[in-house]
Design an enzyme around this catalytic site. Structure first.
Site, PDB file in Angstrom:
ATOM      1  N   CYS A   1       0.842  -1.194   0.000  1.00 10.98           N
ATOM      2  CA  CYS A   1       0.000   0.000   0.000  1.00 10.98           C
ATOM      3  C   CYS A   1       0.880   1.247   0.000  1.00 10.98           C
ATOM      4  O   CYS A   1       1.619   1.505  -0.939  1.00 10.98           O
ATOM      5  CB  CYS A   1      -0.965  -0.041   1.187  1.00 10.98           C
ATOM      6  SG  CYS A   1      -2.222   1.258   1.197  1.00 10.98           S
TER       7      CYS A   1
ATOM      8  N   ASP B   1     -10.305  -3.028  -5.997  1.00 10.70           N
ATOM      9  CA  ASP B   1      -9.372  -2.094  -5.384  1.00 10.70           C
ATOM     10  C   ASP B   1      -9.589  -0.706  -5.961  1.00 10.70           C
ATOM     11  O   ASP B   1      -9.166  -0.406  -7.081  1.00 10.70           O
ATOM     12  CB  ASP B   1      -7.929  -2.558  -5.629  1.00 10.70           C
ATOM     13  CG  ASP B   1      -6.913  -1.794  -4.801  1.00 10.70           C
ATOM     14  OD1 ASP B   1      -7.252  -0.711  -4.280  1.00 10.70           O
ATOM     15  OD2 ASP B   1      -5.779  -2.291  -4.669  1.00 10.70           O
TER      16      ASP B   1
ATOM     17  N   HIS C   1      -8.341  -4.706  -1.701  1.00  7.72           N
ATOM     18  CA  HIS C   1      -7.142  -3.973  -1.295  1.00  7.72           C
ATOM     19  C   HIS C   1      -6.714  -4.407   0.109  1.00  7.72           C
ATOM     20  O   HIS C   1      -7.524  -4.499   1.024  1.00  7.72           O
ATOM     21  CB  HIS C   1      -7.428  -2.468  -1.304  1.00  7.72           C
ATOM     22  CG  HIS C   1      -6.236  -1.636  -0.955  1.00  7.72           C
ATOM     23  ND1 HIS C   1      -5.312  -1.239  -1.905  1.00  7.72           N
ATOM     24  CD2 HIS C   1      -5.813  -1.139   0.225  1.00  7.72           C
ATOM     25  CE1 HIS C   1      -4.368  -0.532  -1.305  1.00  7.72           C
ATOM     26  NE2 HIS C   1      -4.649  -0.459  -0.020  1.00  7.72           N
TER      27      HIS C   1
END
Length: 235
Positions: free
Chosen positions: A126, A170, A202
């Site tokens: 991330c 996502d 995600h």
């Protein structure tokens, strides 16, 4: 951008069971966690993985993942990119991303000078993906999972082998961003891989529900993707 900013999905997930076996300490002023290959495991010589975490930073799941890299022969260092203050979801307009760069520099310096590491592979989950991209060539081989905040120029600036694990659902790294990333990496001419994992969201590589058979499979395969990538391009 090659990926969008973090959102609520960046903090939603499941804490995984297990007992971390590494060491929590300080790299300069910054919190860190070091996982070392256990006895009986052939360690990669002069090589390490620098783990740049998501916005939850150093916690149970990231420690266990660092331990897994160590179990595969890699010295693995997690550095707290947020200096004890994880990034708020609703970040202030004046948030300065450049404040993170010195933390990565300190981690690289520690690995080079204190551990004698010559080759560094970077894993960015991330938020951390941005700083894998930004720190080429100190990080010579890269791996992203569901990246956020990565600018197109930063992605293009990574001139080494780069692999990406992407989630089917996502909003931060949606299909259009993924396809644009493919174009950028193809234009760069360096080895790359983008793997899309079905029935995932995600954050799945770090915070998925391991009781869900499909999510568990995807998490394990994404980790294997990273290890295989480093085994081929970093060693």
């Amino acid at each position: 951008m090659a990926s969008n900013p973090p959102a609520k999905c960046c903090t939603v997930g499941v804490k995984h069971d297990g007992e971390p076996t590494g060491t929590t300490f300080k790299v300069g002023a910054y919190d860190a966690y070091l996982a070392t290959p256990p006895a009986g495991v052939a360690a990669a010589q002069d090589t390490a993985i620098l783990y740049l975490p998501d916005i939850i930073s150093i916690w149970q799941n990231s420690k266990l993942m660092a331990d897994q890299f160590a179990a595969n022969g890699y010295l693995c260092l997690i550095i707290d990119l947020f200096n004890g203050d994880p990034l708020a979801l609703n970040r202030p307009d004046d948030f300065d991303f450049m404040h993170v760069d010195p933390i990565v520099v300190a981690a690289v310096k520690y690995l080079r000078e204190e551990k004698g590491v010559k080759k560094i592979g970077g894993v960015g989950y991330c938020f951390g993906a941005k700083y894998v991209a930004r720190h080429y060539p100190a990080i010579s081989v890269g791996y992203f999972a569901h990246p956020s905040f990565v600018d197109e120029e930063e992605l293009a600036g990574f001139k080494g082998p780069l692999a990406i694990s992407a989630a089917e659902t996502d909003a931060i790294f949606p299909a259009e961003k993924r396809h644009r990333s493919e174009e950028i990496l193809k234009e760069g001419g360096h080895p790359y891989q983008i793997t899309l994992y079905s029935q995932t969201e995600h954050g799945f590589t770090v915070r998925c529900d391991l009781a869900n058979k499909q999510q568990k499979f995807a998490k394990e395969q994404a980790f294997l993707q990273a290890v295989t990538w480093f085994n081929h391009y970093l060693l």
